[in-house]
Scaffold this motif. Structure first.
Motif, PDB file in Angstrom:
ATOM      1  N   GLN A 122       0.858  -1.186   0.000  1.00 51.83           N
ATOM      2  CA  GLN A 122       0.000   0.000   0.000  1.00 51.83           C
ATOM      3  C   GLN A 122       0.897   1.240   0.000  1.00 51.83           C
ATOM      4  N   ASN A 123       0.847   2.060   1.038  1.00 51.00           N
ATOM      5  CA  ASN A 123       1.643   3.293   1.097  1.00 51.00           C
ATOM      6  C   ASN A 123       2.882   3.168   1.975  1.00 51.00           C
ATOM      7  N   GLU A 124       3.203   1.950   2.401  1.00 55.50           N
ATOM      8  CA  GLU A 124       4.365   1.741   3.274  1.00 55.50           C
ATOM      9  C   GLU A 124       5.483   1.057   2.496  1.00 55.50           C
ATOM     10  N   MET A 125       6.677   1.677   2.516  1.00 55.30           N
ATOM     11  CA  MET A 125       7.839   1.053   1.895  1.00 55.30           C
ATOM     12  C   MET A 125       8.360  -0.003   2.858  1.00 55.30           C
ATOM     13  N   ILE A 126       8.365  -1.266   2.421  1.00 51.43           N
ATOM     14  CA  ILE A 126       8.740  -2.357   3.323  1.00 51.43           C
ATOM     15  C   ILE A 126      10.053  -3.024   2.912  1.00 51.43           C
ATOM     16  N   GLY A 127      10.661  -2.562   1.817  1.00 51.02           N
ATOM     17  CA  GLY A 127      11.929  -3.128   1.389  1.00 51.02           C
ATOM     18  C   GLY A 127      12.589  -2.241   0.364  1.00 51.02           C
ATOM     19  N   MET A 128      13.886  -2.396   0.224  1.00 52.56           N
ATOM     20  CA  MET A 128      14.629  -1.611  -0.754  1.00 52.56           C
ATOM     21  C   MET A 128      15.996  -2.233  -1.012  1.00 52.56           C
ATOM     22  N   VAL A 129      16.541  -1.884  -2.152  1.00 50.64           N
ATOM     23  CA  VAL A 129      17.923  -2.190  -2.477  1.00 50.64           C
ATOM     24  C   VAL A 129      18.401  -1.112  -3.435  1.00 50.64           C
ATOM     25  N   ARG A 130      19.653  -0.763  -3.310  1.00 49.57           N
ATOM     26  CA  ARG A 130      20.233   0.154  -4.285  1.00 49.57           C
ATOM     27  C   ARG A 130      21.549  -0.422  -4.769  1.00 49.57           C
ATOM     28  N   VAL A 131      21.949   0.000  -5.973  1.00 53.80           N
ATOM     29  CA  VAL A 131      23.118  -0.569  -6.644  1.00 53.80           C
ATOM     30  C   VAL A 131      24.027   0.549  -7.134  1.00 53.80           C
ATOM     31  N   ILE A 132      25.327   0.346  -6.961  1.00 51.01           N
ATOM     32  CA  ILE A 132      26.346   1.221  -7.538  1.00 51.01           C
ATOM     33  C   ILE A 132      27.042   0.386  -8.610  1.00 51.01           C
ATOM     34  N   SER A 133      27.110   0.922  -9.843  1.00 48.55           N
ATOM     35  CA  SER A 133      27.660   0.129 -10.944  1.00 48.55           C
ATOM     36  C   SER A 133      28.249   1.013 -12.039  1.00 48.55           C
ATOM     37  N   ASP A 134      29.158   0.421 -12.833  1.00 51.31           N
ATOM     38  CA  ASP A 134      29.639   1.087 -14.042  1.00 51.31           C
ATOM     39  C   ASP A 134      28.751   0.756 -15.237  1.00 51.31           C
ATOM     40  N   LYS A 135      27.756  -0.087 -15.034  1.00 47.12           N
ATOM     41  CA  LYS A 135      26.767  -0.533 -16.021  1.00 47.12           C
ATOM     42  C   LYS A 135      27.359  -1.377 -17.151  1.00 47.12           C
ATOM     43  N   ILE A 136      28.599  -1.804 -16.993  1.00 43.81           N
ATOM     44  CA  ILE A 136      29.249  -2.602 -18.037  1.00 43.81           C
ATOM     45  C   ILE A 136      29.827  -3.892 -17.483  1.00 43.81           C
TER      46      ILE A 136
END
Length: 151
Positions: free
Chosen positions: A59-73
């Protein structure tokens, strides 16, 4: 991009992630406490320079996340993979890792994490490279690509 997963919504994107929702996840995971008000903006700013990010919503609650740092290659690092404790064990974390690896399937993926997360990353196809208290889990996409005849 939005997609549904077991009644939840997964959103892809690094913009518009509310700082208070990230802070709530970090507090639930035990990663932060007593953050001064002037420093709370960091919870949304961490996404500004991230390459990819996925957030999970009930619904309106963020219950998880992930973020990525990359060179995209060639290489990518999973940063801040977290799922609210009440939602753990439902495959959400594994789904987030799959979405990440899907962005660079033949690249090398790394996740620096604590030893209590090693089994989780192994279940996601990563190899544990250092068996100390903290270590790096790695997913070598180029090995998989070679086996599939792509390289």
């Amino acid at each position: 991009m939005y997609q549904y997963f077991n009644g939840l919504i997964i959103r892809e994107g690094t913009e518009g992630v509310p700082a208070h929702s990230v802070e709530a996840l970090f507090k639930d995971a035990g990663w932060s406490r007593n953050i001064p008000a002037w420093q709370k903006e960091k919870f949304s700013l961490i996404f500004t320079n991230s390459t990819w990010a996925f957030t999970v919503w009930d619904q309106n609650e963020m219950i998880g996340m992930v973020r990525v740092i990359s060179d995209k290659i060639m290489a990518a690092n999973i940063m801040d993979l977290v799922v609210l404790s009440n939602y753990r064990g439902r495959g959400i974390g594994k789904k987030l890792v799959q979405l990440c690896v899907g962005k660079l399937p033949h690249g090398d993926w790394f996740a620096h994490t604590s030893a209590n997360n090693f089994k989780f990353y192994e279940m996601c196809g990563f190899e544990v490279k250092d068996l100390k208290e903290n270590g790096t889990c790695a997913y070598y996409g180029y090995i998989k690509a070679r086996k599939q005849g792509h390289r």
